[in-house]
Each structure stands twice: as structure tokens, then as C-alpha cells.
Design a protein around this motif. Structure first.
Motif, short mmCIF file in Angstrom:
data_model
loop_
_atom_site.label_atom_id
_atom_site.label_comp_id
_atom_site.label_asym_id
_atom_site.label_seq_id
_atom_site.Cartn_x
_atom_site.Cartn_y
_atom_site.Cartn_z
N GLN A 66 0.83 -1.21 0.00
CA GLN A 66 0.00 0.00 0.00
C GLN A 66 0.87 1.26 0.00
O GLN A 66 0.66 2.18 -0.79
N LEU A 67 1.85 1.30 0.88
CA LEU A 67 2.75 2.46 0.93
C LEU A 67 3.56 2.60 -0.36
O LEU A 67 3.75 3.71 -0.86
N ALA A 68 4.03 1.48 -0.89
CA ALA A 68 4.81 1.52 -2.13
C ALA A 68 3.96 2.04 -3.28
O ALA A 68 4.45 2.80 -4.14
N ARG A 75 5.94 9.12 -8.18
CA ARG A 75 7.21 9.04 -8.93
C ARG A 75 6.99 8.65 -10.39
O ARG A 75 7.95 8.32 -11.10
N THR A 76 5.77 8.69 -10.87
CA THR A 76 5.46 8.21 -12.22
C THR A 76 6.30 8.89 -13.29
O THR A 76 6.83 8.22 -14.19
N ALA A 77 6.43 10.20 -13.25
CA ALA A 77 7.18 10.91 -14.30
C ALA A 77 8.65 10.52 -14.31
O ALA A 77 9.32 10.70 -15.33
N ASP A 78 9.17 9.96 -13.22
CA ASP A 78 10.55 9.48 -13.20
C ASP A 78 10.69 8.13 -13.89
O ASP A 78 11.79 7.73 -14.26
N ILE A 86 3.06 15.76 -12.80
CA ILE A 86 1.85 16.49 -12.41
C ILE A 86 1.68 16.43 -10.90
O ILE A 86 2.20 15.52 -10.25
N PRO A 87 0.96 17.38 -10.36
CA PRO A 87 0.70 17.32 -8.92
C PRO A 87 -0.35 16.25 -8.61
O PRO A 87 -1.50 16.38 -9.02
N VAL A 88 0.06 15.20 -7.97
CA VAL A 88 -0.89 14.19 -7.52
C VAL A 88 -1.50 14.75 -6.24
O VAL A 88 -0.84 14.82 -5.21
N THR A 89 -2.74 15.20 -6.34
CA THR A 89 -3.36 15.87 -5.19
C THR A 89 -3.98 14.88 -4.21
O THR A 89 -4.31 15.27 -3.10
N GLY A 90 -4.12 13.65 -4.63
CA GLY A 90 -4.64 12.62 -3.75
C GLY A 90 -4.46 11.26 -4.38
O GLY A 90 -4.54 11.11 -5.60
N VAL A 91 -4.17 10.27 -3.56
CA VAL A 91 -4.09 8.89 -4.05
C VAL A 91 -4.48 7.96 -2.91
O VAL A 91 -4.08 8.16 -1.76
N ALA A 123 0.85 3.15 -9.61
CA ALA A 123 0.59 2.81 -8.22
C ALA A 123 0.29 1.32 -8.06
O ALA A 123 0.88 0.65 -7.20
N VAL A 124 -0.60 0.77 -8.89
CA VAL A 124 -0.94 -0.65 -8.74
C VAL A 124 0.21 -1.55 -9.18
O VAL A 124 0.43 -2.62 -8.60
N SER A 125 0.98 -1.11 -10.17
CA SER A 125 2.12 -1.91 -10.63
C SER A 125 3.21 -1.99 -9.57
O SER A 125 3.74 -3.07 -9.28
N VAL A 126 3.53 -0.86 -8.98
CA VAL A 126 4.57 -0.82 -7.94
C VAL A 126 4.10 -1.59 -6.70
O VAL A 126 4.88 -2.33 -6.09
N ALA A 127 2.84 -1.45 -6.34
CA ALA A 127 2.30 -2.21 -5.21
C ALA A 127 2.40 -3.70 -5.47
O ALA A 127 2.83 -4.48 -4.60
N ALA A 128 2.04 -4.13 -6.69
CA ALA A 128 2.12 -5.56 -7.03
C ALA A 128 3.56 -6.07 -6.98
O ALA A 128 3.81 -7.17 -6.49
#
Length: 173
Positions: A66-68, A75-78, A86-91, A123-128
Motif C-alpha cells: 500500500q505504501l509503495a 514518482r510516475t514521471a521518473d 503532475i501534482p498528484v493531489t490525492g491517491v 501505483a498498482v504496478s509498484v504495489a504488485a
């Protein structure tokens, strides 16, 4: 020098005249946009048994995932070469243990001139990947699958809602 959107190869906004390009969104208005994505991590019996019994020496795989996922979205743009920062204002990242395995869902939000789909998918890829890393000692047969966009709102292309998938609980992954 990049050319205006829509010129070059029809339908390919990140590719023009044989060259990769970052789409210029300077003139686009910032609007509220959301995207929801999912992924599945199929667990072989030995991995599921270890998870159910709390036998994971690296810590709790679901909490770490979840944290990852949250960090991954930021860190998507990296990681995605032509993605705008872009500013991720919530996830929000949900990591749940279900019959077929671990189900991961991310909802990302922004107020920007471009969409937030890549942030939700990252987010889902890194979590997986973190679930895999945390449980790989139990089996190398763990599978990551079903990474897809579930829904998006906002932007020029409008809203999107994916069709139901057989990868859901009890379905084939």
C-alpha cells in the motif's frame, strides 16, 4: 523542436516524424481529473499459506504494498519517460487478500492540464511488485496480472469506465 499536437503521425501524440516527443500541454486548462486502476497478484498455495499464517520475514506484504503504491504514483514521471510530472493531489491504494490472490486498486486525483491515468497504473504496478518482493521467498511462481485502467474522469477525451473483467474474485486472472 516539437510540433503542435495532432501533426505528424495521426493518433500518436508522443511520436512525430520518427521522433519521440513530450506533448505540449501549455495551453490546456488545468481541470480536476481522476483515474482508478487495478492489478492482481496470483499466489500459489505455498505463498498463500505463508501469508495467511503470517510467515513473511520481511514484514507485512499488504501494508508495504500500500505504501509503495502511494509512493509509486508520486514518482510516475521518473519512470514513464514521456509522462508529464503532475501534482498528484490525492491517491488511495487498497490492497486486499481475496480468493484468487491479492487485489490492488488505486484511485489517483489531480488538478492539472493532463490526465492521471499513468499515476494510477504505476501505483498498482509498484504495489504488485512489492507484494512479489515480500513473498518471493515462498515461491517464484507468484504472478502479476490484470493491470488495467478501471475508470477515468475529466479531460478532453471525457470519462471512461472499463467493462467488467473475469479477473475479479473467483474469476480467472
Amino acid at each position: 523542436m516539437s510540433e503542435p499536437r495532432g501533426e505528424g503521425t495521426p493518433g500518436l501524440t508522443h511520436f512525430a516524424h520518427g521522433q519521440a516527443q513530450m506533448v505540449d500541454v501549455t495551453g490546456k486548462a488545468a481541470t480536476v481529473r481522476t483515474a482508478q486502476a487495478e492489478a492482481w497478484v496470483r499466489l500459489p498455495p505455498e505463498s498463500r499459506a505463508a501469508l495467511d499464517a503470517g510467515r513473511h520475514p520481511k514484514g507485512d506484504p499488504l501494508s508495504v504494498a500500500q505504501l509503495a503504491g502511494i509512493l509509486g504514483s508520486k514518482r510516475t514521471a521518473d519512470l514513464v519517460l514521456l509522462c508529464h510530472p503532475i501534482p498528484v493531489t490525492g491517491v488511495e491504494v487498497s490492497v486486499t487478500l481475496e480468493a484468487p490472490g491479492v487485489h490492488i486498486v488505486a484511485l489517483a486525483r489531480t488538478h492539472a492540464p493532463t490526465g492521471v491515468e499513468m499515476e494510477a497504473l504505476t501505483a498498482v504496478s509498484v504495489a504488485a511488485l512489492n507484494v512479489y518482493d515480500m513473498l518471493k521467498a515462498t515461491s517464484k511462481a507468484i504472478e502479476i496480472s490484470g493491470v488495467r485502467l478501471l475508470a477515468k474522469t475529466g479531460g478532453k477525451s471525457g470519462d471512461y469506465l472499463a467493462a467488467a473483467s473475469p479477473a475479479g474474485p473467483g474469476g480467472a486472472i
